[in-house]
Each structure stands twice: as structure tokens, then as C-alpha cells.
Write an enzyme that holds these catalytic residues in place. Structure first.
Site, PDB file in Angstrom:
ATOM      1  N   ALA A  29       6.902  -6.478  -2.603  1.00 23.14           N
ATOM      2  CA  ALA A  29       8.055  -7.254  -2.124  1.00 23.14           C
ATOM      3  C   ALA A  29       9.072  -6.327  -1.475  1.00 23.14           C
ATOM      4  CB  ALA A  29       8.678  -8.003  -3.301  1.00 23.14           C
ATOM      5  N   ASN A  30      10.229  -6.859  -1.102  1.00 23.19           N
ATOM      6  CA  ASN A  30      11.324  -6.036  -0.578  1.00 23.19           C
ATOM      7  C   ASN A  30      12.640  -6.541  -1.153  1.00 23.19           C
ATOM      8  OD1 ASN A  30      12.595  -8.026   1.338  1.00 23.19           O
ATOM      9  ND2 ASN A  30      10.534  -7.973   2.204  1.00 23.19           N
ATOM     10  N   ARG A  31      13.724  -5.859  -0.851  1.00 23.23           N
ATOM     11  CA  ARG A  31      15.005  -6.118  -1.515  1.00 23.23           C
ATOM     12  C   ARG A  31      15.844  -7.228  -0.888  1.00 23.23           C
ATOM     13  NH1 ARG A  31      15.561  -2.176  -5.229  1.00 23.23           N
ATOM     14  NH2 ARG A  31      14.604  -0.160  -4.725  1.00 23.23           N
TER      15      ARG A  31
END
Ligand code: C5P
Length: 219
Positions: A29-31
Site C-alpha cells: 500500500a502507500n500513505r
């Protein structure tokens, strides 16, 4: 019936991160929090638009009064977007993962003493570029985002041409700006006419200002 400068307009907004599965319990995932995309959907809806909100697994709740389509991966996001067209305008605020794991394991990858798993990647579809380059059914206005850490305007200007979208909302996401995951944003709106830099303001204010620009452009 909705009233306001965007009444009668159908607007697609993508938002949030995507999750790319590794196996049934793990993902990449990413932030992205989904805050800017959610604020944009809220602003458009508040101005009377009929909003379709395609969101990955975000930290913030989707706004009230919009059609919400929840997705996990980039490929799911692309098919949700394709299914939601046609639209008068499409705003691509999602932080789509560039790569996915090439062969998702159907069962949980076991920990084996002394052995490390290797992940192989393949490229995800570029949703913004795909929609921007549609020969038929392209939304009249396509807006992308460019999160950059250096030479923001140059990189975003090149990105606008490469992706084929009409506008790029460019921002500096260097860690010291506190923008990624924060409540404020400082953006430059890039179009064929040039670049216009807005002062740093709350993400909802950026969204409201963008919604007014979209209303102006759609006439
Ligand atoms: O290439 P980059 O990821 O910087 O481009 C950012 C813009 O492209 C954003 O508007 C994002 O929503 C969109 N994008 C997309 N599909 C991808 C990658 C990015 O729609 N696979």
C-alpha cells in the site's frame, strides 16, 4: 433537484490509496489518506454535482450524498472507473500503486526457516492516462494530480502532456512539507494555458477552489 453551479453535471472522483495483494492476508500500500480526494468529492457535491466517488481503502470516511464505489486494487479501480463513465469531468486524486505483485498467492505464504520469499512485480494500468486517451466517451475535462518532491512544476508539466489530461494539480510532497497525510496542501494548477500557484491552504479550501474552476470550465 440539486441546485448550484455544478447542477446537472456528473463528476467522477478517484481517491485514496490502492492495496495490491501479495496473498490473502498481505498487501502493498502507500500513505495516501484519501483526504484531498474526499474533500474534492464533498466540494463538487456541495455545488450540486452528481458525484461518483471511486475510493481505495482510505483513512477518512467518504462524504455524504455521493455514490461511493469501494475498491482495493488498481485493476479494480480501473474497472470501477470504466463502469462509471460517461462523466462531464473526472478528477483523479487517487494514489494508485504503480506496481502489483505478479502472481498473487491464493494461500498464505508460509514462513520457512532460512528462506526468504521473492516478490516479482508487474506494472499496473495507468487509469488517468487510459481515460485521458479515450477516443470515445472521454470526459470533457480530465484532471490529474502530481505528487512530486523536486522540480514540481517541470515534472508536472511533462506529466500533463504524457498522460494526456487537461489539468494537473501539482504538489510538493517532500516529508518536510507535511502535506502527505496532513490537513493542508500547496498546489500549482497546470493547464495548456500555463501554471497558477495557489497559496498554502486547507485541503477542503483547495477542493472548493478546484470545484469553482471546474464549474467555470464546464460552463
Ligand atoms: O504517474 P503518477 O502516479 O505520478 O501520476 C499521478 C496521477 O495519475 C494522479 O492523478 C493519479 O491518480 C493518476 N494515476 C492513475 N493510475 C495509475 C497511476 C497514477 O490514475 N496507475
Amino acid at each position: 433537484l440539486a441546485a448550484g453551479p455544478l447542477a446537472g453535471k456528473r463528476i467522477l472522483v478517484t481517491s485514496g490509496p490502492t492495496h495490491e495483494p501479495i496473498d490473502p492476508v498481505r498487501y502493498i500500500a502507500n500513505r495516501s489518506s484519501g483526504a484531498q480526494g474526499t474533500a474534492i468529492a464533498r466540494a463538487m457535491s456541495g455545488m450540486g454535482a452528481d458525484v461518483v466517488f471511486v475510493t481505495g481503502p482510505a483513512d477518512v470516511a467518504p462524504p455524504e450524498g455521493v455514490q461511493v464505489i469501494k475498491v482495493q486494487s488498481a485493476r479494480e479501480m480501473l474497472s470501477a472507473v470504466q463502469g462509471a463513465l460517461p462523466a462531464d469531468a473526472a478528477i483523479f486524486a487517487a494514489a494508485v500503486a504503480d506496481w502489483r505483485v505478479k502472481s498473487e498467492s491464493g494461500s498464505k505464504i508460509k514462513k520457512v526457516a532460512g528462506a526468504l520469499p521473492t516478490l516479482e512485480f508487474e506494472e499496473n494500468p495507468d487509469i488517468l492516462a487510459t481515460v485521458s486517451k479515450l477516443k470515445t466517451g472521454r470526459p470533457g475535462l480530465v484532471v490529474g494530480f502530481a505528487a512530486e518532491t523536486d522540480d514540481v512544476i517541470d515534472h508536472a508539466t511533462a506529466k500533463r502532456e504524457r498522460k494526456g489530461c487537461d489539468w494537473i494539480v501539482a504538489n510538493d510532497v517532500s516529508p518536510e512539507t507535511g502535506i502527505m497525510g496532513g490537513s493542508e496542501n500547496a498546489v500549482t494548477l497546470i493547464s495548456a494555458e500555463g501554471a497558477e500557484t495557489w497559496p498554502r491552504m486547507g485541503k477542503q479550501d483547495v477542493a472548493n477552489r478546484l470545484a469553482h474552476k471546474v464549474a467555470e470550465a464546464l460552463g
